[in-house]
Motif scaffolding. Structure first.
Motif, short mmCIF file in Angstrom:
data_model
loop_
_atom_site.label_atom_id
_atom_site.label_comp_id
_atom_site.label_asym_id
_atom_site.label_seq_id
_atom_site.Cartn_x
_atom_site.Cartn_y
_atom_site.Cartn_z
N ARG A 89 0.83 -1.21 0.00
CA ARG A 89 0.00 0.00 0.00
C ARG A 89 0.86 1.26 0.00
O ARG A 89 0.53 2.26 -0.65
N LEU A 90 1.98 1.22 0.74
CA LEU A 90 2.87 2.37 0.76
C LEU A 90 3.61 2.53 -0.56
O LEU A 90 4.01 3.64 -0.93
N ASP A 91 3.81 1.41 -1.27
CA ASP A 91 4.47 1.50 -2.58
C ASP A 91 3.64 2.33 -3.55
O ASP A 91 4.19 3.06 -4.39
N THR A 92 2.32 2.20 -3.48
CA THR A 92 1.47 2.99 -4.38
C THR A 92 1.64 4.49 -4.11
O THR A 92 1.67 5.29 -5.04
N VAL A 93 1.75 4.84 -2.83
CA VAL A 93 1.96 6.25 -2.48
C VAL A 93 3.32 6.72 -2.97
O VAL A 93 3.47 7.82 -3.53
N ALA A 94 4.35 5.86 -2.78
CA ALA A 94 5.69 6.25 -3.22
C ALA A 94 5.77 6.37 -4.73
O ALA A 94 6.37 7.32 -5.26
N VAL A 95 5.15 5.42 -5.46
CA VAL A 95 5.16 5.49 -6.92
C VAL A 95 4.42 6.72 -7.42
O VAL A 95 4.84 7.40 -8.36
N ALA A 96 3.29 7.02 -6.77
CA ALA A 96 2.53 8.22 -7.18
C ALA A 96 3.35 9.48 -6.95
O ALA A 96 3.34 10.40 -7.80
N GLN A 97 4.06 9.55 -5.85
CA GLN A 97 4.88 10.72 -5.58
C GLN A 97 6.00 10.86 -6.60
O GLN A 97 6.27 11.95 -7.11
N ASN A 98 6.64 9.73 -6.93
CA ASN A 98 7.70 9.78 -7.95
C ASN A 98 7.14 10.19 -9.31
O ASN A 98 7.77 10.92 -10.07
N GLY A 99 5.92 9.67 -9.62
CA GLY A 99 5.30 10.04 -10.89
C GLY A 99 4.99 11.52 -10.97
O GLY A 99 5.15 12.16 -12.02
N GLU A 100 4.53 12.09 -9.87
CA GLU A 100 4.25 13.52 -9.86
C GLU A 100 5.52 14.33 -10.06
O GLU A 100 5.54 15.33 -10.78
N GLU A 101 6.62 13.92 -9.43
CA GLU A 101 7.87 14.66 -9.59
C GLU A 101 8.38 14.56 -11.02
O GLU A 101 8.86 15.56 -11.59
N GLU A 102 8.27 13.36 -11.62
CA GLU A 102 8.70 13.21 -13.01
C GLU A 102 7.83 14.04 -13.95
O GLU A 102 8.31 14.63 -14.92
N ALA A 103 6.53 14.08 -13.65
CA ALA A 103 5.63 14.86 -14.49
C ALA A 103 5.94 16.35 -14.42
O ALA A 103 5.88 17.07 -15.42
#
Length: 820
Positions: A89-103
């Motif tokens: 569940r925390l991986d989804t939060v971490a991936v979303a955060q990384n995706g936002e930074e890349e975007a």
């Protein structure tokens, strides 16, 4: 307390049916609580048959043990699965955060149309920066983090309960086997079989370390995202501080409470992973570092005596990580405490230079030359290293220092990387080993600076190959909490410090404790905490809570009175002697709910207490600073660097700077007694019964016995001399009488000093026990007797030789006259 009652109190209600059925085992054993505990308690009608033995053994070994083992295994697997789900569940939060930074980065470098498409996709929460995976909104992230935090709290709680479950059930099986062997031991014994089955089903030997590391990492991630930048690192204002003051608190932790203390800490601080090579390759399964310290002292233990008696002394030690065969860096550390000011010299070297350095043959010219070439001849680092080397070698030579004690322990460090406001270390598997070469059976080769048998064989705790009198294993773990004195006290730290899980041990020193235990025949003073080792430091949670509340109330009353004396009485809105605010109430067990609340301020009492604590100057923290820093072993403070000094106010001087403790000032401060009050004739400390340490009493008796031993030897010598002299040898008989007189005086002196010291001990006198007159008189008497003996014997030989010469001349004269 009987085990049945202990088991009932320790049961975790949701798991009640999975504990050992101790009552059923006692019924099968036909245990009568009123019967005496002896193997011969069987009555004629209580015939124990093979069927009865078979039923009991089957129930104990097959049914109950299998039940406990299966439940423990399944529960642990469920906890691991739940932990894995939390990680997912925390991986989804971490991936979303990384995706936002890349975007965001992509938006700056792409066309305006691509930026518009990316910005349109994000607010709808339908995709990440790549447009491939759904991205949760900010509210969904917060909700997920809160749910995961609640689940982590539950996992942590059940992990603690599982460890207690294994411990209480393991004790139950041993208790049942012991009852059986005591009652039926004449015919049957079940203990050996049970030991075999326990080895095959080791439910009590589960290692919770990997699970704790995973929980620690998740707690750190959740805390950073829920609490924002407060706990992510040092703020800008704090980063530019030149001086950081820390308060150090030391505690003992019982092995039964070890896991619970660890879980309470890792909920707030991650475990620092130590790796001697580089932090980039550090892995989560890296074991905690094993640390070794070798302390120096003189054969008379002068450094120890100054430390215990005056609390102002110097100390020297060598320290390294891991095994010496791995050739680690060795830290040379010298601390000096004088007039409440502490300074430290510290530098590193290699193993091959240590022996020559101690002897003064190597002044580390190569290391100093390399540092001068790198940093410059006039650099502060080169000058500090050169002065430190000279001072340490001078210190060794002046005090005739040699290695005397080794302390080996495993350290677990807790700290948020980049944030050194709270630093915690937990030292376990602490063992003290003699490293001296001061008697006829040296533990160490005098030509070597360390025990080669330990380091060559790479011995580890519990050092079972070392002889019994040369090793001492400390029964508890050492917990040290360092909190920056920034006027803000965390409530979860208060919960740990005031809970029943820890025992406060102020100013505990590994060096002092090791010397007092292993060299008790060489020292005459001992630290105050030794008697506490004979007691059980575990406490009932409710009792610990009530004791802490009473202590806090007393502290508030004292601070109120001190504030009035200083004309700075705190306002009644801050605290009142008659009541406490809600923030003053602590959790008796440190529950996750209480630990999750942040303390937004501190009372005036806490602020004043922090000023009286042990304060140290610290530099910005790295990973190794907490995992391998020089612990507060000698002075109660910690410093990192070559040389620093800090003044620590203490006692009345800390509260009242103008207050003088000199004898002259004390004589001038005379208070007029009120009417009806008279000056007491005896101190309150002398009113109770006399409690004397056994070591003090036995030391006095041992000295008396040695005096009598000397007296008996002299008397035996005089008697043998008198009998061998004969009637005609008056000189030898006279000397025998002199030796007899000296023997009688030695016996009388020994008895008199013994009775004098007994009176001092009983009277709680503060006088010194030294009595140097007697030994000096006995030595002078023996020397005079030996000199006289030699003189008389020499004179008698000369007389015999002269008489022989006269006889020869007389014979020659008679022969000459005969020839004539």
């Amino acid at each position: 307390m009987r085990y049945g009652r202990t088991l009932e109190r320790a049961i975790y209600p949701p798991w009640r049916e999975n504990y050992i059925d101790y009552t059923k085992l006692k019924k099968l054993l036909r245990e009568d609580e009123s019967a005496p505990s002896s193997p011969s308690t069987e009555s004629p009608e209580d015939n124990w048959t093979d069927d009865d033995e078979s039923k009991f053994v089957d129930e104990l070994v097959n049914v109950q043990l299998e039940k406990v083992h299966d439940f423990h295994r399944d529960t642990y697997e469920k906890l691991r699965d739940r932990t894995a789900k939390c990680e997912a569940r925390l991986d989804t939060v971490a991936v979303a955060q990384n995706g936002e930074e890349e975007a965001q980065d992509r938006t700056k470098s792409t066309e305006a149309t691509d930026a518009t498409d990316a910005s349109d996709a994000k607010p709808n929460g339908e995709s990440n920066g790549n447009g491939k995976k759904p991205v949760p909104s900010e509210s969904d992230k917060q909700e997920t983090l809160k749910e995961v935090l609640a689940e982590l709290d539950q996992i942590t709680k059940e992990t603690n309960e599982l460890e207690k479950y294994s411990r209480i059930n393991y004790s139950g099986f041993l208790k049942a086997a012991k009852k059986h062997d005591r009652k039926r031991g004449t015919s049957y014994r079940v203990r050996p079989l049970l030991q075999v089955r326990l080895s095959a089903l080791p439910f009590n030997q589960e290692d919770y370390g990997p699970l704790l590391y995973r929980l620690s990492a998740m707690y750190s991630f959740v805390r950073q995202h829920l609490e924002g930048a407060e706990n992510r690192g040092i703020s800008v204002s704090e980063a530019v501080e030149d001086k950081k003051e820390y308060i150090s608190h030391k505690f003992w932790v019982h092995p039964d409470n070890m896991l619970e203390v660890k879980t309470m800490i890792l909920r707030r601080l991650p475990v620092l992973v130590y790796n001697p090579q580089t932090s980039k390759i550090a892995e989560g399964n890296q074991p905690d570092p094993s640390m070794t310290s070798i302390y120096f002292d003189s054969p008379a233990f002068s450094l120890y005596s100054n430390k215990v008696d005056n609390n102002e002394a110097s100390s020297l030690r060598l320290r390294w990580f891991g095994q010496l065969a791995e050739k680690p860096q060795i830290w040379v550390e010298k601390k000096t405490v004088k007039n409440e000011t502490s300074s430290e010299q510290q530098f590193t070297t290699k193993e091959k230079y240590i022996q020559h350095f101690i002897k003064g043959e190597d002044h580390m010219e190569k290391q100093i030359k390399k540092l001068e070439d790198r940093a410059g001849v006039d650099s502060a680092e080169a000058k500090n290293l050169k002065s430190s080397v000279e001072e340490v070698q001078t210190f060794i030579k002046e005090h005739n220092l040699q290695p005397v004690l080794r302390a080996n322990y495993t350290r677990t460090a807790f700290q948020i990387p980049g944030d050194d406001r709270v630093r915690i270390s937990l030292d376990t598997d602490l063992a003290f080993i003699r490293e001296d070469a001061i008697d006829d059976r040296p533990c160490r080769d005098p030509e070597s600076w360390h025990r080669t048998d330990i380091d060559n064989q790479q011995m580890e705790y519990p050092f079972s190959a070392i002889r019994k009198g040369e090793v001492n294993r400390f029964p508890y773990a050492l917990l040290e909490i360092k909190v920056r004195n920034s006027g803000k006290r965390k409530e979860w730290i208060q919960d740990i410090m005031h809970s029943h899980l820890v025992k406060e041990a102020p100013r505990f020193s590994k060096f002092v404790h090791g010397v007092s235990i292993l060299f008790e025949d060489y020292v005459n003073t001992f630290p105050f905490w030794l008697p506490q080792l004979e007691t059980d430091i575990r406490r009932d949670p409710q009792e610990a809570f009530e004791e802490e509340q009473a202590k806090r109330q007393k502290q508030i009353d004292d601070d109120f009175a001190v504030g009035s004396l200083l004309k700075s009485r705190p306002s009644m809105s801050t605290f009142s002697p008659g009541k406490q605010t809600r923030k003053d109430i602590i959790s008796p067990v440190g529950s996750p709910a209480m630990a999750g609340k942040a303390n937004t301020g501190t009372s005036a009492a806490e602020t004043r207490m922090s000023k009286l604590g042990n304060i140290a100057n610290m530099e910005p923290t790295q990973v190794n600073d907490t995992a391998g820093e020089a612990d507060d072993d000698e002075t109660g403070t910690t410093r990192i660097g070559n040389e620093r000094s800090v003044t620590v106010p203490g006692g009345l001087k800390g509260l009242f700077p103008s207050f003088s403790t000199s004898k002259y000032a004390a004589s001038r401060r005379t208070a007029k007694l009120p009417p009806g009050v008279s000056k007491p004739e005896s101190w309150i400390k002398d009113a109770g019964p006399v409690k004397v340490e056994a070591k003090v009493w036995l030391a006095n008796q041992r000295t008396f016995i040695k005096w009598q031993h000397v007296s008996v030897l002299l008397a035996s010598l005089s008697l043998g001399l008198f009998n061998a002299a004969g009637k005609d040898n008056s000189i030898a008989r006279g000397l025998a009488v002199v030796y007899t007189i000296v023997a009688v005086l030695a016996a009388a002196w020994g008895y008199g000093i013994y009775m004098w010291r007994v009176s001092l001990i009983r009277g709680r006198s503060g006088k010194d026990f030294d009595a140097v007159t007697g030994p000096v008189v006995v030595c002078i008497g023996l020397i005079v007797a030996l000199v006289l003996n030699f003189g008389f014997k020499y004179q008698a030989v000369r007389q015999d030789w002269n008489r022989e010469q006269d006889m020869v001349m007389f014979n020659q004269t008679l022969a000459h006259w005969g020839d004539l």
